[in-house]
Write a protein that holds these residues in place. Sequence first.
Motif, PDB file in Angstrom:
ATOM      1  N   LEU A  56      13.260 -38.435  34.492  1.00  0.00           N
ATOM      2  CA  LEU A  56      14.073 -37.982  35.626  1.00  0.00           C
ATOM      3  C   LEU A  56      15.539 -37.821  35.224  1.00  0.00           C
ATOM      4  CD1 LEU A  56      12.709 -40.101  38.618  1.00  0.00           C
ATOM      5  CD2 LEU A  56      12.739 -37.609  38.474  1.00  0.00           C
ATOM      6  N   VAL A  57      16.057 -38.807  34.512  1.00  0.00           N
ATOM      7  CA  VAL A  57      17.462 -38.760  34.101  1.00  0.00           C
ATOM      8  C   VAL A  57      17.691 -37.629  33.106  1.00  0.00           C
ATOM      9  CG1 VAL A  57      19.279 -40.015  32.903  1.00  0.00           C
ATOM     10  CG2 VAL A  57      17.850 -41.204  34.572  1.00  0.00           C
ATOM     11  N   GLU A  58      16.817 -37.513  32.119  1.00  0.00           N
ATOM     12  CA  GLU A  58      16.988 -36.485  31.089  1.00  0.00           C
ATOM     13  C   GLU A  58      16.944 -35.082  31.684  1.00  0.00           C
ATOM     14  OE1 GLU A  58      13.941 -37.270  28.223  1.00  0.00           O
ATOM     15  OE2 GLU A  58      14.534 -39.379  28.124  1.00  0.00           O
ATOM     16  N   SER A  59      15.989 -34.830  32.567  1.00  0.00           N
ATOM     17  CA  SER A  59      15.872 -33.485  33.139  1.00  0.00           C
ATOM     18  C   SER A  59      17.063 -33.171  34.047  1.00  0.00           C
ATOM     19  CB  SER A  59      14.556 -33.334  33.910  1.00  0.00           C
ATOM     20  OG  SER A  59      14.485 -34.250  34.986  1.00  0.00           O
ATOM     21  N   ALA A  60      17.570 -34.171  34.767  1.00  0.00           N
ATOM     22  CA  ALA A  60      18.729 -33.957  35.625  1.00  0.00           C
ATOM     23  C   ALA A  60      19.967 -33.611  34.801  1.00  0.00           C
ATOM     24  CB  ALA A  60      18.987 -35.201  36.477  1.00  0.00           C
ATOM     25  N   LEU A  61      20.211 -34.359  33.732  1.00  0.00           N
ATOM     26  CA  LEU A  61      21.391 -34.088  32.905  1.00  0.00           C
ATOM     27  C   LEU A  61      21.247 -32.782  32.144  1.00  0.00           C
ATOM     28  CD1 LEU A  61      22.126 -37.696  31.600  1.00  0.00           C
ATOM     29  CD2 LEU A  61      23.409 -36.399  33.310  1.00  0.00           C
ATOM     30  N   ALA A  62      20.038 -32.431  31.757  1.00  0.00           N
ATOM     31  CA  ALA A  62      19.819 -31.145  31.100  1.00  0.00           C
ATOM     32  C   ALA A  62      20.139 -29.995  32.047  1.00  0.00           C
ATOM     33  CB  ALA A  62      18.377 -31.044  30.600  1.00  0.00           C
ATOM     34  N   ARG A  63      19.761 -30.154  33.311  1.00  0.00           N
ATOM     35  CA  ARG A  63      20.066 -29.123  34.310  1.00  0.00           C
ATOM     36  C   ARG A  63      21.577 -29.001  34.516  1.00  0.00           C
ATOM     37  NH1 ARG A  63      18.359 -27.351  39.442  1.00  0.00           N
ATOM     38  NH2 ARG A  63      19.701 -25.552  39.890  1.00  0.00           N
ATOM     39  N   VAL A  64      22.273 -30.131  34.526  1.00  0.00           N
ATOM     40  CA  VAL A  64      23.728 -30.107  34.667  1.00  0.00           C
ATOM     41  C   VAL A  64      24.368 -29.386  33.485  1.00  0.00           C
ATOM     42  CG1 VAL A  64      25.803 -31.564  34.667  1.00  0.00           C
ATOM     43  CG2 VAL A  64      23.865 -32.152  36.137  1.00  0.00           C
ATOM     44  N   ALA A  65      23.902 -29.684  32.280  1.00  0.00           N
ATOM     45  CA  ALA A  65      24.442 -29.032  31.086  1.00  0.00           C
ATOM     46  C   ALA A  65      24.180 -27.531  31.108  1.00  0.00           C
ATOM     47  CB  ALA A  65      23.833 -29.655  29.833  1.00  0.00           C
ATOM     48  N   GLU A  66      22.992 -27.146  31.514  1.00  0.00           N
ATOM     49  CA  GLU A  66      22.639 -25.724  31.596  1.00  0.00           C
ATOM     50  C   GLU A  66      23.557 -25.012  32.590  1.00  0.00           C
ATOM     51  OE1 GLU A  66      18.429 -23.252  31.906  1.00  0.00           O
ATOM     52  OE2 GLU A  66      18.653 -25.160  32.960  1.00  0.00           O
ATOM     53  N   THR A  67      23.813 -25.660  33.723  1.00  0.00           N
ATOM     54  CA  THR A  67      24.711 -25.094  34.734  1.00  0.00           C
ATOM     55  C   THR A  67      26.120 -24.931  34.179  1.00  0.00           C
ATOM     56  OG1 THR A  67      23.423 -26.057  36.540  1.00  0.00           O
ATOM     57  CG2 THR A  67      25.711 -25.470  37.019  1.00  0.00           C
ATOM     58  N   ALA A  68      26.605 -25.949  33.457  1.00  0.00           N
ATOM     59  CA  ALA A  68      27.956 -25.904  32.907  1.00  0.00           C
ATOM     60  C   ALA A  68      28.108 -24.767  31.900  1.00  0.00           C
ATOM     61  CB  ALA A  68      28.296 -27.240  32.253  1.00  0.00           C
ATOM     62  N   VAL A  69      27.139 -24.598  31.034  1.00  0.00           N
ATOM     63  CA  VAL A  69      27.215 -23.528  30.030  1.00  0.00           C
ATOM     64  C   VAL A  69      27.136 -22.161  30.700  1.00  0.00           C
ATOM     65  CG1 VAL A  69      26.015 -22.491  28.061  1.00  0.00           C
ATOM     66  CG2 VAL A  69      26.397 -24.971  28.142  1.00  0.00           C
ATOM     67  N   ALA A  70      26.274 -22.022  31.686  1.00  0.00           N
ATOM     68  CA  ALA A  70      26.190 -20.756  32.418  1.00  0.00           C
ATOM     69  C   ALA A  70      27.505 -20.437  33.116  1.00  0.00           C
ATOM     70  CB  ALA A  70      25.051 -20.814  33.433  1.00  0.00           C
ATOM     71  N   ALA A  71      28.256 -21.472  33.501  1.00  0.00           N
ATOM     72  CA  ALA A  71      29.540 -21.276  34.182  1.00  0.00           C
ATOM     73  C   ALA A  71      30.704 -21.115  33.210  1.00  0.00           C
ATOM     74  CB  ALA A  71      29.809 -22.452  35.118  1.00  0.00           C
ATOM     75  N   GLY A  72      30.429 -21.204  31.894  1.00  0.00           N
ATOM     76  CA  GLY A  72      31.474 -20.921  30.918  1.00  0.00           C
ATOM     77  C   GLY A  72      31.843 -22.039  29.975  1.00  0.00           C
ATOM     78  N   ALA A  73      31.241 -23.232  30.097  1.00  0.00           N
ATOM     79  CA  ALA A  73      31.553 -24.329  29.174  1.00  0.00           C
ATOM     80  C   ALA A  73      31.174 -23.924  27.751  1.00  0.00           C
ATOM     81  CB  ALA A  73      30.815 -25.598  29.578  1.00  0.00           C
ATOM     82  N   ARG A  74      32.022 -24.214  26.794  1.00  0.00           N
ATOM     83  CA  ARG A  74      31.754 -23.856  25.402  1.00  0.00           C
ATOM     84  C   ARG A  74      31.908 -25.048  24.462  1.00  0.00           C
ATOM     85  NH1 ARG A  74      29.367 -20.831  27.551  1.00  0.00           N
ATOM     86  NH2 ARG A  74      29.417 -18.547  27.545  1.00  0.00           N
ATOM     87  N   ARG A  75      32.353 -26.173  24.982  1.00  0.00           N
ATOM     88  CA  ARG A  75      32.484 -27.393  24.185  1.00  0.00           C
ATOM     89  C   ARG A  75      31.729 -28.499  24.926  1.00  0.00           C
ATOM     90  NH1 ARG A  75      38.541 -26.856  21.773  1.00  0.00           N
ATOM     91  NH2 ARG A  75      38.452 -24.607  21.421  1.00  0.00           N
ATOM     92  N   VAL A  76      30.659 -28.987  24.305  1.00  0.00           N
ATOM     93  CA  VAL A  76      29.743 -29.887  24.998  1.00  0.00           C
ATOM     94  C   VAL A  76      29.521 -31.134  24.143  1.00  0.00           C
ATOM     95  CG1 VAL A  76      27.456 -30.143  26.034  1.00  0.00           C
ATOM     96  CG2 VAL A  76      28.592 -27.901  26.062  1.00  0.00           C
ATOM     97  N   ILE A  77      29.753 -32.290  24.750  1.00  0.00           N
ATOM     98  CA  ILE A  77      29.461 -33.568  24.112  1.00  0.00           C
ATOM     99  C   ILE A  77      28.315 -34.216  24.877  1.00  0.00           C
ATOM    100  CG2 ILE A  77      30.349 -35.862  23.545  1.00  0.00           C
ATOM    101  CD1 ILE A  77      33.162 -34.651  23.502  1.00  0.00           C
ATOM    102  N   VAL A  78      27.315 -34.713  24.141  1.00  0.00           N
ATOM    103  CA  VAL A  78      26.172 -35.364  24.774  1.00  0.00           C
ATOM    104  C   VAL A  78      25.992 -36.738  24.142  1.00  0.00           C
ATOM    105  CG1 VAL A  78      23.764 -35.165  25.462  1.00  0.00           C
ATOM    106  CG2 VAL A  78      25.089 -33.086  25.016  1.00  0.00           C
ATOM    107  N   ALA A  79      25.880 -37.769  24.966  1.00  0.00           N
ATOM    108  CA  ALA A  79      25.678 -39.136  24.491  1.00  0.00           C
ATOM    109  C   ALA A  79      24.265 -39.579  24.804  1.00  0.00           C
ATOM    110  CB  ALA A  79      26.687 -40.083  25.138  1.00  0.00           C
ATOM    111  N   GLY A  80      23.534 -39.952  23.743  1.00  0.00           N
ATOM    112  CA  GLY A  80      22.163 -40.422  23.889  1.00  0.00           C
ATOM    113  C   GLY A  80      21.183 -39.499  23.196  1.00  0.00           C
TER     114      GLY A  80
END
Length: 420
Positions: free
Chosen positions: A336-360
């Motif tokens: 549940l946690v992994e899929s939720a954070l993956a969706r957030v990351a996907e949304t951020a990149v679609a909105a223009g994020a180009r620098r992404v840090i992921v912990a875990g």
Amino acid sequence: MLLGCIADDLTGATDLALMLAREGMRTVQVNGLPDAEAPVPEADAIVVALKSRTIDPAQAVDWSLAALNWLRSAGAERFFFKYCSTFDSSDRGNIGPVAEALLDALDAPLAIACPAFPATGRTLYRGHLFVGDQLLSDSPLRDHPLTPMRDSNLVRVLQRQSRGPVGLVPYETVEAGPEAIAGALRDAEKGGRRLMIVDAISERHLRDIGAAVAAAPLVTGGSGVALGLPAAWRAAGLLEGAAEATAIEAPQGPAIVIAGSCSAATRAQVAAAKARMTHLHLDAARLAGGAEQVEQACAWVREHLGGAPLLVYSSADPAEVEALQAKLGREKAGGLVESALARVAETAVAAGARRVIVAGGETSGAVMGALRVRQLAIGQEIDPGVPWTRALDGPDLALALKSGNFGGEDFFTKALEMLT
């Protein structure tokens, strides 16, 4: 290609790729099992990142052998099986079963097993693994939500996972240098040992171990033990060029930090970053109630992206994690946690994020899958074991994929300040 590597999680793969790149090997990371017809990147070393650390041992063996077959067909001459510097596993595996399966496939008699990484406080003495000044069994890793490590004696841990006998190359032998280490391994092979834990408490030990096993078909361990391999291969004429660190240029665009790890190190990093970043907490317990919280988080990201770096985190203390696992089951809670954070990351990149840090590690695997990034170029080191990388396919992104246990308290801000 000289070296083909199989890593049991994504951030562990990046950790190893950094070590090899730092020592002058052209290194590319491939996320997930490559397709049989997938083009082979031009590189001295390719690291295949699996998500096999906590799955059923038989499945971990199958995936690892499939990765081995692809790497062999791609031309690799030596092989490395990478696992966590804290030996994360269970009594059923997966380190022992995978290592023995790779030995069988390569028709190799013996391999070392050395997770030591002194630069991050992981040292081995008399077969016991230390995390800083604590035995592994006394460290916060004893309460890891997926792989609680409550035995510091790695000879004992690995023997419980393995069919063949496990031995130890002790500190005194390692301290005596490469020839002594190689001699001990020859004696172990004659005695029928298949896997040998090797003590190491310094970088010199790692370099000497690398020199001793440079001709071995298979090496297993954490990224630290790879430190001495490139120099040994260069001395043997197998690797050309001087050792030079690599760096990436980062694409311009907003930044976001996604933190899913519940390790003590990541929780401290989140606490430090909240003072400097616009932040949002995902309540893992609420995720079981439906998609509303995830949709709200995605809307929040779209609204706030573009100013200060964003931080979205689900990190919680061990008691909260344990309660959620007791209610939902370990796999469902983590998923549940992994899929939720993956969706957030996907949304951020679609909105223009180009620098992404992921912990875990588990979170990083889920995010890379959602972003459809399969290959990474390895860049400059942020903290020991963690580099900046750049996507070679999918969206043009700078990515820092961090093991939950790695990095100082200022890791998130330090990483972003490194990029121009």
